[in-house]
Write an enzyme that holds these catalytic residues in place. Structure first.
Site, mmCIF file in Angstrom:
data_model
loop_
_atom_site.group_PDB
_atom_site.id
_atom_site.type_symbol
_atom_site.label_atom_id
_atom_site.label_comp_id
_atom_site.label_asym_id
_atom_site.label_seq_id
_atom_site.Cartn_x
_atom_site.Cartn_y
_atom_site.Cartn_z
ATOM 1 C CE LYS A 190 -7.575 -8.620 12.511
ATOM 2 N NZ LYS A 190 -7.373 -9.205 13.800
ATOM 3 C CG HIS A 198 -2.176 -0.865 0.932
ATOM 4 N ND1 HIS A 198 -2.138 -2.226 1.056
ATOM 5 C CD2 HIS A 198 -3.432 -0.571 0.518
ATOM 6 C CE1 HIS A 198 -3.327 -2.728 0.751
ATOM 7 N NE2 HIS A 198 -4.129 -1.753 0.420
HETATM 8 S S1 SF4 Z 1 -8.379 -14.130 16.415
HETATM 9 FE FE1 SF4 Z 1 -7.167 -13.180 18.042
HETATM 10 S S2 SF4 Z 1 -5.064 -13.680 17.576
HETATM 11 FE FE2 SF4 Z 1 -6.267 -14.049 15.728
HETATM 12 S S3 SF4 Z 1 -6.161 -12.132 14.534
HETATM 13 FE FE3 SF4 Z 1 -7.960 -12.011 15.828
HETATM 14 S S4 SF4 Z 1 -7.258 -10.957 17.702
HETATM 15 FE FE4 SF4 Z 1 -5.466 -11.698 16.621
#
Ligand code: SF4
Lengths: 299, 193
Positions: free
Chosen positions: B100, B36
């Site tokens: 995310k 990016h």
């Molecule tokens: S599930 Fe937990 S360890 Fe995995 S990316 Fe998400 S916050 Fe991080």
């Protein structure tokens, strides 16, 4: 007592197995909590969709013996060992187990030099892994491990009461305000639904340390201190009214559990320390005999 | 469940709405911080990103019998790309961004203006997401940025996501944040000593 090389080898193998299991296999009490979270979410909702994917992921990781999440997190060991054994040798063995588990792919290369940004690929360096070693008079080891991801560690928070921003005073009502605020702030980050580990009191360091120890408790246990047991139940119910839901997609399951401990404080300070654990709540433990064999899984 | 299949045309993308549950089939390109920043500095991408999907992910890729295989492929936190994303959507014609944690105002506006969406993958679901990757078709900038930061060209099938920013100006993140803030407020005032 010196640990002879046969014993060292056994203990090393047991540590590697504990690391493997922690990274690929969530404890049953956490899986149960995730399942009941899924059941709570309405049919065809985004919350249910997320929870189903999470459950599928848990099964796949176990079957494939591959890390549940690619962020295998900070490595936190809590170990009791027979007093007559040499703690220094034990510490070295644990570090060795971490290096080997990393080579086998149970742990990601996850430890970065904060000054140079370099990663030596072993997961061993200043401060990593974190070892809490305590000798005891019993004739066996109690070894517990938590792997805590970076995303959820980032949303931890520490409040110093009184806190005028959220109107929190130095009492349990004030503590509750801190916790609800922390959950609202954490939304969308840290891969919910999550679990809170909380310390009331202590100093800034012991407060956070004790929040991690709360994660050694089982999801369905009950706090022995009635006032805290009640606070845990209330915070869980109220946080789940916030509507944040799995992954922050909206829904009923924002938190799966709240675990609170209290430490004495100095009169001038009143800290509330909050650690947030993501759904990938990797915790395992084993009773290991003095000969180095895993005798029993603890979760 | 909506099936989103290549080619990812503007029309298909504009038909998606916030909250839709979607399964993607086709090519996605991974790209995280290094890519990016580098695109933002004005470098031309080694592969055209027109009508493409970029995935905020640093996969774990191993070579097995001479072939690349992805063993873990969960999303990484997207907000780190907020300073760059809008420009890259505009300049290179991206149709979707997968990640995310959601993205901010600038990205939301770029999605609306240029016909792009933000698709939220399930954080931590490294194994499920790796399973939906059928093939690693190519890799770019591997030498330059190293494995997690390289651009991996992945052929995916039924890759599960939720639309959280659509091309009509809506953001689920914004909405849930506002609703939960309101709820928090009323909970806070009802807390008794
Ligand atoms: S599930 Fe937990 S360890 Fe995995 S990316 Fe998400 S916050 Fe991080």
């Amino acid at each position: 007592m010196a640990m002879n090389s046969a014993l060292q080898k056994k203990v090393l193998e047991s540590f590697i197995e504990i690391i493997r299991k922690t990274s690929v296999d969530l404890p049953g009490d956490v899986v149960d909590a995730i399942q009941s979270g899924r059941k709570q979410e309405p049919e065809d909702s985004r919350g249910k969709y997320a929870m189903c994917i999470i459950e599928k992921n848990i099964d796949l990781a176990r079957v494939k013996s591959q890390p549940l999440c690619q962020d295998t997190g900070s490595i936190l060991f809590f170990v009791h060992y027979p007093r007559k054994l040499d703690g220094e040798v034990l510490g070295k063995l644990i570090r060795k187990a971490v290096v080997q588990a990393t080579k086998k792919g149970y742990l990601r290369q996850n430890s970065v030099d904060s000054l140079t940004g370099k990663n030596n690929g072993t997961n061993v360096g200043p401060g990593t892994p974190t070892l809490h070693l305590e000798p005891w008079s019993k004739e066996f080891f109690d070894i517990r491990l938590i792997l805590k991801g970076g995303g959820c560690e980032n949303v931890g928070a520490q409040y110093s009461l009184p806190d005028s921003r959220i109107g929190a005073g130095r009492d349990l009502a004030g503590v509750k305000k801190c916790l609800l605020d922390a959950v609202q702030q954490a939304q969308g980050k840290g891969c919910g639904p999550g679990v809170l580990g909380v310390t009331i009191g202590g100093d800034r360091a012991t407060g956070y340390l004790h929040t991690k120890e709360q994660f050694l408790r089982k999801m369905n246990d009950k706090n022995k201190i009635p006032a805290l047991a009640q606070l845990e139940t209330e915070v869980l119910a109220e946080a789940n009214q916030l509507g944040i839901g799995p992954m922050g997609f909206g829904g009923k399951t924002t938190l799966m559990g709240v675990k609170i401990g209290a430490l004495n404080r100095v009169p001038a300070s009143f800290f509330v320390s909050v650690s947030y654990m993501c759904w990938a709540y990797r915790r395992q433990g084993a009773k290991v005999s003095i000969k180095g064999d895993i005798q029993k899984w603890l979760y | 469940m909506i099936q989103l299949e290549a080619p990812f045309t503007e029309e298909k993308i504009r038909s998606l709405k916030v909250g839709d549950m979607v399964e993607i089939s086709g090519i996605v390109y991974t790209g995280r911080d290094a890519v990016h920043k580098w695109l933002h500095e004005g470098h031309e991408p080694p592969v055209s990103l027109k009508d493409a999907i970029i995935y905020h992910c640093g996969p774990v890729v191993m070579k097995k019998k001479g072939k690349w295989v992805v063993t873990a492929a969960g999303p990484t936190t997207s907000t780190r790309e907020e300073p760059y994303q809008a420009d890259i959507i505009e300049k290179h014609g991206l149709r979707a961004v997968i990640g995310k944690g959601g993205m901010g105002e600038k990205t939301r506006q770029a999605c609306e203006k240029f016909g792009c969406v933000y698709l939220h993958a399930v954080g931590g679901a490294a194994q499920v997401l790796a399973e939906s990757i059928q093939e690693v078709e190519n890799v770019y900038l591997l030498e330059k940025f190293g494995s997690p930061e390289a651009i991996w060209q992945l052929r995916v099938k039924s890759f599960p996501v939720v639309v959280t920013i659509d091309a009509h100006g809506r953001s689920l993140h914004k909405e849930i944040e506002a609703e939960s803030a309101q709820k928090l407020n009323s909970l806070m005032t009802s807390i008794k000593k």
